[in-house]
Design a protein around this motif. Structure first.
Motif, PDB file in Angstrom:
ATOM      1  N   VAL A 162       3.212   5.169  -8.415  1.00 27.42           N
ATOM      2  CA  VAL A 162       3.291   3.667  -8.948  1.00 27.42           C
ATOM      3  C   VAL A 162       4.723   3.416  -8.717  1.00 27.42           C
ATOM      4  O   VAL A 162       4.720   2.014  -8.167  1.00 27.42           O
ATOM      5  CB  VAL A 162       3.081   3.753 -10.480  1.00 27.42           C
ATOM      6  CG1 VAL A 162       3.542   2.398 -11.284  1.00 27.42           C
ATOM      7  CG2 VAL A 162       1.763   4.256 -10.871  1.00 27.42           C
ATOM      8  N   ASP A 163       5.695   4.077  -8.975  1.00 26.06           N
ATOM      9  CA  ASP A 163       7.005   3.602  -8.493  1.00 26.06           C
ATOM     10  C   ASP A 163       7.293   3.261  -6.932  1.00 26.06           C
ATOM     11  O   ASP A 163       7.668   1.967  -6.666  1.00 26.06           O
ATOM     12  CB  ASP A 163       8.175   4.909  -8.753  1.00 26.06           C
ATOM     13  CG  ASP A 163       8.192   4.971 -10.497  1.00 26.06           C
ATOM     14  OD1 ASP A 163       7.821   4.283 -11.228  1.00 26.06           O
ATOM     15  OD2 ASP A 163       8.682   6.196 -10.630  1.00 26.06           O
ATOM     16  N   ARG A 164       6.542   3.843  -6.052  1.00 25.24           N
ATOM     17  CA  ARG A 164       6.598   3.607  -4.608  1.00 25.24           C
ATOM     18  C   ARG A 164       5.901   2.437  -4.111  1.00 25.24           C
ATOM     19  O   ARG A 164       6.292   1.673  -3.655  1.00 25.24           O
ATOM     20  CB  ARG A 164       5.935   4.777  -3.786  1.00 25.24           C
ATOM     21  CG  ARG A 164       7.050   5.702  -3.800  1.00 25.24           C
ATOM     22  CD  ARG A 164       6.775   6.774  -2.622  1.00 25.24           C
ATOM     23  NE  ARG A 164       5.496   7.526  -2.768  1.00 25.24           N
ATOM     24  CZ  ARG A 164       5.599   8.660  -3.784  1.00 25.24           C
ATOM     25  NH1 ARG A 164       6.563   8.931  -4.349  1.00 25.24           N
ATOM     26  NH2 ARG A 164       4.402   9.100  -3.947  1.00 25.24           N
ATOM     27  N   TYR A 165       4.835   2.202  -5.172  1.00 21.27           N
ATOM     28  CA  TYR A 165       4.034   0.748  -4.912  1.00 21.27           C
ATOM     29  C   TYR A 165       4.907  -0.431  -5.438  1.00 21.27           C
ATOM     30  O   TYR A 165       4.943  -1.224  -4.648  1.00 21.27           O
ATOM     31  CB  TYR A 165       2.697   1.055  -5.928  1.00 21.27           C
ATOM     32  CG  TYR A 165       1.864  -0.563  -5.576  1.00 21.27           C
ATOM     33  CD1 TYR A 165       1.055  -0.511  -4.734  1.00 21.27           C
ATOM     34  CD2 TYR A 165       2.170  -1.246  -6.579  1.00 21.27           C
ATOM     35  CE1 TYR A 165       0.333  -1.911  -4.800  1.00 21.27           C
ATOM     36  CE2 TYR A 165       1.402  -2.311  -6.770  1.00 21.27           C
ATOM     37  CZ  TYR A 165       0.755  -2.799  -5.658  1.00 21.27           C
ATOM     38  OH  TYR A 165      -0.131  -3.913  -5.803  1.00 21.27           O
ATOM     39  N   LEU A 166       5.559  -0.076  -6.680  1.00 24.08           N
ATOM     40  CA  LEU A 166       6.246  -1.343  -6.865  1.00 24.08           C
ATOM     41  C   LEU A 166       7.353  -1.477  -6.266  1.00 24.08           C
ATOM     42  O   LEU A 166       7.858  -2.717  -6.087  1.00 24.08           O
ATOM     43  CB  LEU A 166       6.580  -1.108  -8.477  1.00 24.08           C
ATOM     44  CG  LEU A 166       5.679  -1.234  -9.703  1.00 24.08           C
ATOM     45  CD1 LEU A 166       5.979  -0.743 -10.827  1.00 24.08           C
ATOM     46  CD2 LEU A 166       4.725  -2.470  -9.683  1.00 24.08           C
ATOM     47  N   LEU A 194      -2.529  -2.608 -13.294  1.00 28.36           N
ATOM     48  CA  LEU A 194      -4.083  -2.762 -13.345  1.00 28.36           C
ATOM     49  C   LEU A 194      -4.641  -2.728 -11.869  1.00 28.36           C
ATOM     50  O   LEU A 194      -5.530  -1.743 -11.871  1.00 28.36           O
ATOM     51  CB  LEU A 194      -4.368  -4.138 -14.034  1.00 28.36           C
ATOM     52  CG  LEU A 194      -4.188  -4.280 -15.365  1.00 28.36           C
ATOM     53  CD1 LEU A 194      -4.355  -5.705 -15.896  1.00 28.36           C
ATOM     54  CD2 LEU A 194      -4.682  -3.248 -16.365  1.00 28.36           C
ATOM     55  N   PHE A 195      -4.199  -3.169 -11.104  1.00 26.21           N
ATOM     56  CA  PHE A 195      -4.485  -3.040  -9.417  1.00 26.21           C
ATOM     57  C   PHE A 195      -4.521  -1.650  -9.145  1.00 26.21           C
ATOM     58  O   PHE A 195      -5.539  -1.199  -8.623  1.00 26.21           O
ATOM     59  CB  PHE A 195      -3.551  -3.775  -8.574  1.00 26.21           C
ATOM     60  CG  PHE A 195      -3.833  -3.939  -7.171  1.00 26.21           C
ATOM     61  CD1 PHE A 195      -4.893  -4.417  -6.660  1.00 26.21           C
ATOM     62  CD2 PHE A 195      -2.995  -3.240  -6.238  1.00 26.21           C
ATOM     63  CE1 PHE A 195      -5.045  -4.382  -5.400  1.00 26.21           C
ATOM     64  CE2 PHE A 195      -3.255  -2.897  -4.907  1.00 26.21           C
ATOM     65  CZ  PHE A 195      -4.450  -3.693  -4.417  1.00 26.21           C
ATOM     66  N   LEU A 196      -3.619  -0.913  -9.463  1.00 28.26           N
ATOM     67  CA  LEU A 196      -3.327   0.589  -9.124  1.00 28.26           C
ATOM     68  C   LEU A 196      -4.712   1.241  -9.771  1.00 28.26           C
ATOM     69  O   LEU A 196      -4.976   2.318  -9.238  1.00 28.26           O
ATOM     70  CB  LEU A 196      -2.042   1.191  -9.788  1.00 28.26           C
ATOM     71  CG  LEU A 196      -0.770   0.555  -8.734  1.00 28.26           C
ATOM     72  CD1 LEU A 196       0.247   1.105  -9.317  1.00 28.26           C
ATOM     73  CD2 LEU A 196      -0.909   0.924  -7.226  1.00 28.26           C
ATOM     74  N   ARG A 243       4.991   0.727   2.800  1.00 31.70           N
ATOM     75  CA  ARG A 243       5.566   1.879   1.955  1.00 31.70           C
ATOM     76  C   ARG A 243       4.733   2.318   0.793  1.00 31.70           C
ATOM     77  O   ARG A 243       5.341   3.305   0.187  1.00 31.70           O
ATOM     78  CB  ARG A 243       6.824   1.064   1.316  1.00 31.70           C
ATOM     79  CG  ARG A 243       7.988   0.965   2.414  1.00 31.70           C
ATOM     80  CD  ARG A 243       9.171   0.241   1.963  1.00 31.70           C
ATOM     81  NE  ARG A 243       9.860   1.259   0.961  1.00 31.70           N
ATOM     82  CZ  ARG A 243      11.030   0.640   0.235  1.00 31.70           C
ATOM     83  NH1 ARG A 243      11.401  -0.669   0.586  1.00 31.70           N
ATOM     84  NH2 ARG A 243      11.540   1.557  -0.665  1.00 31.70           N
ATOM     85  N   ALA A 244       3.625   1.799   0.816  1.00 32.50           N
ATOM     86  CA  ALA A 244       2.462   2.344  -0.253  1.00 32.50           C
ATOM     87  C   ALA A 244       1.586   2.574   0.442  1.00 32.50           C
ATOM     88  O   ALA A 244       1.044   2.237   1.529  1.00 32.50           O
ATOM     89  CB  ALA A 244       2.246   1.037  -1.293  1.00 32.50           C
ATOM     90  N   ALA A 245       0.867   3.895  -0.059  1.00 33.30           N
ATOM     91  CA  ALA A 245      -0.257   4.305   0.444  1.00 33.30           C
ATOM     92  C   ALA A 245      -1.644   3.797  -0.309  1.00 33.30           C
ATOM     93  O   ALA A 245      -1.904   3.908  -1.472  1.00 33.30           O
ATOM     94  CB  ALA A 245      -0.266   5.878   0.044  1.00 33.30           C
ATOM     95  N   PHE A 246      -2.457   3.043   0.686  1.00 32.45           N
ATOM     96  CA  PHE A 246      -3.835   2.286  -0.032  1.00 32.45           C
ATOM     97  C   PHE A 246      -4.901   3.236   0.552  1.00 32.45           C
ATOM     98  O   PHE A 246      -4.800   3.958   1.579  1.00 32.45           O
ATOM     99  CB  PHE A 246      -3.635   1.055   0.653  1.00 32.45           C
ATOM    100  CG  PHE A 246      -2.548   0.047   0.135  1.00 32.45           C
ATOM    101  CD1 PHE A 246      -2.960  -0.433  -1.196  1.00 32.45           C
ATOM    102  CD2 PHE A 246      -1.600  -0.170   0.727  1.00 32.45           C
ATOM    103  CE1 PHE A 246      -2.043  -1.433  -1.653  1.00 32.45           C
ATOM    104  CE2 PHE A 246      -0.560  -1.230   0.191  1.00 32.45           C
ATOM    105  CZ  PHE A 246      -0.937  -1.677  -0.963  1.00 32.45           C
ATOM    106  N   ALA A 247      -5.900   3.170  -0.297  1.00 35.52           N
ATOM    107  CA  ALA A 247      -7.334   3.645   0.278  1.00 35.52           C
ATOM    108  C   ALA A 247      -7.477   2.682   1.296  1.00 35.52           C
ATOM    109  O   ALA A 247      -7.499   1.669   1.779  1.00 35.52           O
ATOM    110  CB  ALA A 247      -8.291   3.680  -0.824  1.00 35.52           C
ATOM    111  N   ALA A 248      -8.402   3.677   2.374  1.00 36.13           N
ATOM    112  CA  ALA A 248      -8.741   2.926   3.646  1.00 36.13           C
ATOM    113  C   ALA A 248      -9.859   1.684   3.312  1.00 36.13           C
ATOM    114  O   ALA A 248      -9.980   0.760   3.907  1.00 36.13           O
ATOM    115  CB  ALA A 248      -9.858   4.031   4.298  1.00 36.13           C
TER     116      ALA A 248
END
Length: 102
Positions: A43-47, A20-22, A57-62
């Motif tokens: 999603v896989d990289r985030y988890l 849901l966060f993603l 290791r996850a790409a977040f918005a600025a």
């Protein structure tokens, strides 16, 4: 419910929370032409980053805003410190046209 099933419920709830966060535009804009497989990879990289406690290791918005239970947290706080196990179960909701995934 026994302790083992409660633990599995907790893990699945945490992973659902992450999904849901993603879906709320927390990740950086996907690259142009990012298809369904590309979005699912995000999603896989985030988890993976979550359970290894490594937000780099996850790409977040600025302009990402991280909250848990109504409290503002920084990236790497809250669930990022306590997540310990990933699940092999995945249910992706990917929409390549706008570049969104949950």
């Amino acid at each position: 419910m026994n302790a083992g099933s409660l633990s599995r419920v907790g893990i699945h709830s945490a992973l659902l929370s992450c999904a849901l966060f993603l879906s709320s535009a927390a990740l950086a804009q996907p690259p142009p032409g990012c298809d369904r497989a590309c979005l699912e990879g995000l999603v896989d990289r985030y988890l993976e980053a979550l359970v290894t406690h490594d937000p780099s290791r996850a790409a977040f918005a600025a302009n990402v805003k991280v909250t848990e239970n109504g409290q503002n947290l920084g990236i790497g706080q809250g669930l990022w410190k306590t997540a310990s196990k990933d699940s092999s179960y995945r249910l992706y909701f990917a929409d390549p046209l706008p570049g969104q995934v949950g």
